[in-house]
Design an enzyme around this catalytic site. Structure first.
Site, PDB file in Angstrom:
ATOM      1  N   LYS A  81       0.706  -1.262  -0.139  1.00 61.05           N
ATOM      2  CA  LYS A  81      -0.004   0.089   0.068  1.00 61.05           C
ATOM      3  C   LYS A  81       0.908   1.380  -0.021  1.00 61.05           C
ATOM      4  CE  LYS A  81      -4.536   0.947   0.135  1.00 61.05           C
ATOM      5  NZ  LYS A  81      -5.470   0.293  -0.934  1.00 61.05           N
ATOM      6  N   GLY A 183     -20.912   6.291   4.282  1.00 58.82           N
ATOM      7  CA  GLY A 183     -19.780   6.434   3.169  1.00 58.82           C
ATOM      8  C   GLY A 183     -20.457   6.302   1.765  1.00 58.82           C
ATOM      9  N   GLY A 185     -19.130   7.259  -1.304  1.00 58.35           N
ATOM     10  CA  GLY A 185     -18.095   7.766  -2.294  1.00 58.35           C
ATOM     11  C   GLY A 185     -18.305   6.649  -3.617  1.00 58.35           C
ATOM     12  N   VAL A 187     -17.655   3.527  -3.897  1.00 57.96           N
ATOM     13  CA  VAL A 187     -18.233   2.182  -3.254  1.00 57.96           C
ATOM     14  C   VAL A 187     -19.437   2.292  -2.864  1.00 57.96           C
ATOM     15  CG1 VAL A 187     -17.595   0.380  -2.004  1.00 57.96           C
ATOM     16  CG2 VAL A 187     -15.906   1.301  -3.247  1.00 57.96           C
TER      17      VAL A 187
END
Length: 350
Positions: A81, A183, A185, A187
């Site tokens: 990452k 959330g 966004g 996704v």
């Protein structure tokens, strides 16, 4: 004697690389957890951290999750990452992105980067101008793998939420099933639209109040405060924002039958996996349910399939979840622990 270098989330990482570029202002971390199965693949996150040590911790946790995600998805890739430290104003320049690309290139293919929070497809294209080791780029041919991983992640999470409803609620029909989504966004928003199309009843929350309000109007959904969404009484709670949101306190406040969402590292620590299990709440391990995006960009990078192959592999996410849940029920072991053990075996760290 092994050391954690002062970072409890250090998990025998093969390498943790810190980069600075005074000209562009780049400060970045690239963590390589494992390359046992192949090059360490995982997106780069652009985020503001009050403490640089928090950025390193994030990279450590996320790279370990990518090792597990790629292994459980059957990809011949390890886990890594990247994190680019943003200032308080989220200042992002092409020069900074190019410097990060050079940092990726300097690792010689041990790490393959892609999109994550705060990085767009255009940003990734800029990064890829400086390195051969990037994936998730615009699709060159119709029907090819690649491009923005968000919609693919959303589709996999959607299939996982349906699988959770089948196991926890005993239904294949999402009509009327109440899902609270944290959330909105790429996704979470994609998931909300797919569930609304099925007739699910939705409660939505996002730190961007305008985005949440607009989506609630579009889908006929209810709204909740972002700080209260996890405690909403619902059939399924779906976290799709940032990680470490399932704490001792938030788990005690859950009023649902299942937790299934696309956010990475939802459990604050491994202890919370036991806490949610002991409450009798079905939990979908995040790196199993949210693998759709890495399946897409992984197959693009490896050149091992087209869009149809990507969708075929994403369609197997429910059966992987079911295998984890079945073993969890049979052994009375938290689902998170079962998935970790399976992934550790796959990367040779059992």
């Amino acid at each position: 004697m092994l050391t954690d270098w002062g970072f409890p989330d250090f998990d025998d990482h093969e390498g943790v690389h810190l980069f600075t570029d005074p000209v562009s202002g780049l400060q970045a971390v690239i963590a390589v957890h494992s390359t046992t199965l192949g090059p360490a693949a995982g997106g780069v996150r652009f985020w503001h951290y009050a403490d640089p040590r928090a950025a390193i911790t994030d990279a450590l946790r996320l790279s370990r999750g990518m090792s597990f995600k790629n292994a459980m998805a059957g990809l011949p890739m390890g886990g890594g990452k990247g994190v680019i430290l943003a200032d308080a104003n989220r200042t992002k320049t092409p020069e900074m992105l190019k410097a990060f690309g050079r940092a990726v290139e300097s690792l010689g293919g041990r790490y393959v980067t892609a999109e994550d929070v705060g990085i767009s497809e255009a940003d990734l294209t800029t990064i890829a101008g400086e390195t051969r080791y990037a994936s998730g780029l615009p699709v060159k041919a119709s029907g090819g793998a690649g491009g923005d991983p968000g919609p693919f992640t959303a589709h996999g999470v959607y299939l996982g939420v349906r699988a959770a409803a089948k196991r926890a609620l005993g239904t294949d029909d999402m009509a009327g099933v109440h899902v609270a989504i944290q959330g909105l966004g790429s996704v979470g928003g994609g998931l909300a639209r797919l569930l609304a199309n099925d007739g699910a009843r939705l409660t939505l929350a996002d730190v961007n109040c305008d985005r949440a309000s607009a989506m609630a109007d579009e889908l006929g959904a209810a709204l909740a405060d972002p700080d209260a969404i996890l405690g909403v009484e619902a059939d399924i709670v779906s976290p799709n924002a940032l990680g470490a949101i399932l704490t001792e306190t938030s788990i005690a406040a859950l009023r649902c039958k299942a937790v299934a969402g696309g956010a990475n590292n939802q459990l604050a620590t491994r202890v919370e996996g036991r806490a949610i299990h002991d409450r009798g709440i079905l939990y979908a391990p995040d790196y199993v349910i949210n693998a759709g995006g890495i399946i897409n960009v992984g197959l693009e990078y490896l050149g091992q399939g087209d869009r149809a192959e990507v969708e075929s592999r994403i369609a197997r996410i429910p059966e992987r979840l079911e295998a984890v849940w079945a073993e969890s029920e049979r052994t009375d072991t938290p689902a998170a622990q079962v998935a970790d053990a399976q992934a550790m075996r796959l990367i040779g760290r059992a």
